[in-house]
Design a protein around this motif. Sequence first.
Motif, short mmCIF file in Angstrom:
data_model
loop_
_atom_site.label_atom_id
_atom_site.label_comp_id
_atom_site.label_asym_id
_atom_site.label_seq_id
_atom_site.Cartn_x
_atom_site.Cartn_y
_atom_site.Cartn_z
N SER A 109 0.82 -1.22 0.00
CA SER A 109 0.00 0.00 0.00
C SER A 109 0.85 1.27 0.00
O SER A 109 0.55 2.23 -0.72
N GLU A 110 1.91 1.31 0.80
CA GLU A 110 2.72 2.52 0.86
C GLU A 110 3.40 2.81 -0.47
O GLU A 110 3.50 3.97 -0.88
N ALA A 111 3.83 1.78 -1.16
CA ALA A 111 4.45 2.00 -2.48
C ALA A 111 3.43 2.60 -3.45
O ALA A 111 3.77 3.48 -4.26
N ILE A 112 2.20 2.14 -3.38
CA ILE A 112 1.14 2.68 -4.24
C ILE A 112 0.87 4.14 -3.87
O ILE A 112 0.73 5.00 -4.75
N LEU A 113 0.83 4.44 -2.59
CA LEU A 113 0.60 5.83 -2.15
C LEU A 113 1.73 6.73 -2.62
O LEU A 113 1.49 7.86 -3.06
N ARG A 114 2.95 6.26 -2.54
CA ARG A 114 4.10 7.05 -3.01
C ARG A 114 3.97 7.33 -4.51
O ARG A 114 4.23 8.46 -4.97
N GLU A 115 3.59 6.32 -5.24
CA GLU A 115 3.42 6.48 -6.69
C GLU A 115 2.36 7.54 -7.01
O GLU A 115 2.58 8.41 -7.87
N TYR A 116 1.23 7.50 -6.32
CA TYR A 116 0.15 8.45 -6.60
C TYR A 116 0.50 9.85 -6.10
O TYR A 116 0.11 10.85 -6.72
N ALA A 117 1.24 9.96 -5.00
CA ALA A 117 1.66 11.27 -4.51
C ALA A 117 2.60 11.94 -5.49
O ALA A 117 2.58 13.17 -5.65
N GLU A 118 3.43 11.17 -6.15
CA GLU A 118 4.34 11.72 -7.17
C GLU A 118 3.58 12.14 -8.42
O GLU A 118 3.97 13.09 -9.10
N LYS A 119 2.50 11.44 -8.72
CA LYS A 119 1.74 11.70 -9.94
C LYS A 119 0.73 12.83 -9.77
O LYS A 119 0.48 13.61 -10.71
N TYR A 120 0.14 12.96 -8.57
CA TYR A 120 -0.95 13.93 -8.35
C TYR A 120 -0.54 14.91 -7.25
O TYR A 120 -0.43 14.53 -6.08
N PRO A 121 -0.33 16.19 -7.59
CA PRO A 121 0.07 17.19 -6.59
C PRO A 121 -0.97 17.37 -5.48
O PRO A 121 -0.62 17.81 -4.38
#
Length: 331
Positions: A45-57
């Motif tokens: 889950s944390e890896a997915i959250l990191r990915e989305y945080a980088e993609k969506y400001p």
Amino acid sequence: MCEISVIVPVYNADRFLRQCLDSVTAQTGPDYEVICINDGSTDTSEAILREYAEKYPCLRYYTQPNKGLGAARNAGCRQAKGKYLIFVDSDDFLAPGYFETAVRLLESTGAEVALFNPIIYDMRTAAAYPYRSMLDYYRYSRKGAFRIEEEPLLLSYNGCWDKVYRRDLLEKNHIVFPSPRIYEDVTYGIFSLVSAQRICVAKEGFYYYRKNTGVSITDRELNNKKFREDFLQNLREVRGFLTERGCGEAVWSGVMLYALREGLFHLCYTRPYRAFREFFGALRSIFTEEEWRMAHVWKQKKIDWFAERLIANDVRRCKSKIVDYLNYEEE
């Protein structure tokens, strides 16, 4: 300040998390921020959250040791800057147009809380259907803004993910999720509806709530008495809140309907008889005879029957008939 803060608690949700976040970040209309609280996940889950945080400001996440759903939501609320709060569980998802509709409704009515009818999404069949009566929600939606005393049945519609809140209502009344606790959204929902001067209801449904994702209700209730203990603690706190606020009979009637309906449900799954008797006695002791009778206004046969069993302390008759009454269909 953005219009909406979306709070997403996350715990070992990698199976559904992408669909949840995709549905949130695809919303259009008002400015919003997405606050994800990684509550000690041990999967990806944390890896997915990191990915989305980088993609969506607009999306940011925070990680904390596992503290439970209520604590995760509270942590998200402390970071929120929006005028309105929306809670989305990480295994659920949204239909397009939710944020835009919510803000338009709240701004046009001046309401502090808006209620929406969730949509059940059955994992086994992929069927989707309204959680509650569409006709009821349509009737409520025609009222505009109103006080909970006018429609106290809504006090039995518990959940935080079926509502949109003005953040200042919650902060002014110091409404937070109890933690650690199961059914942490019961007190949150009741306290906010009673505290609000104006609430409103939407006829549309945008929130998809997953069903049949894991352990059955029967297994859960039989194997963990904390579900019953936390239900009782919620009722004690709700009774104290209503008493302190000096609430009238209309509000009490809605709360007592909830207490009896859910108490009946819990007892049906309580075994052995000793545990049944203990829970029955604990439930009975929370409210007075006069308070239990306030649910009679709803004229529901099984609710009235259960109230009478509690008032009479008739635990044996309740035990012998409870399954029949749980399955009884009102005329």
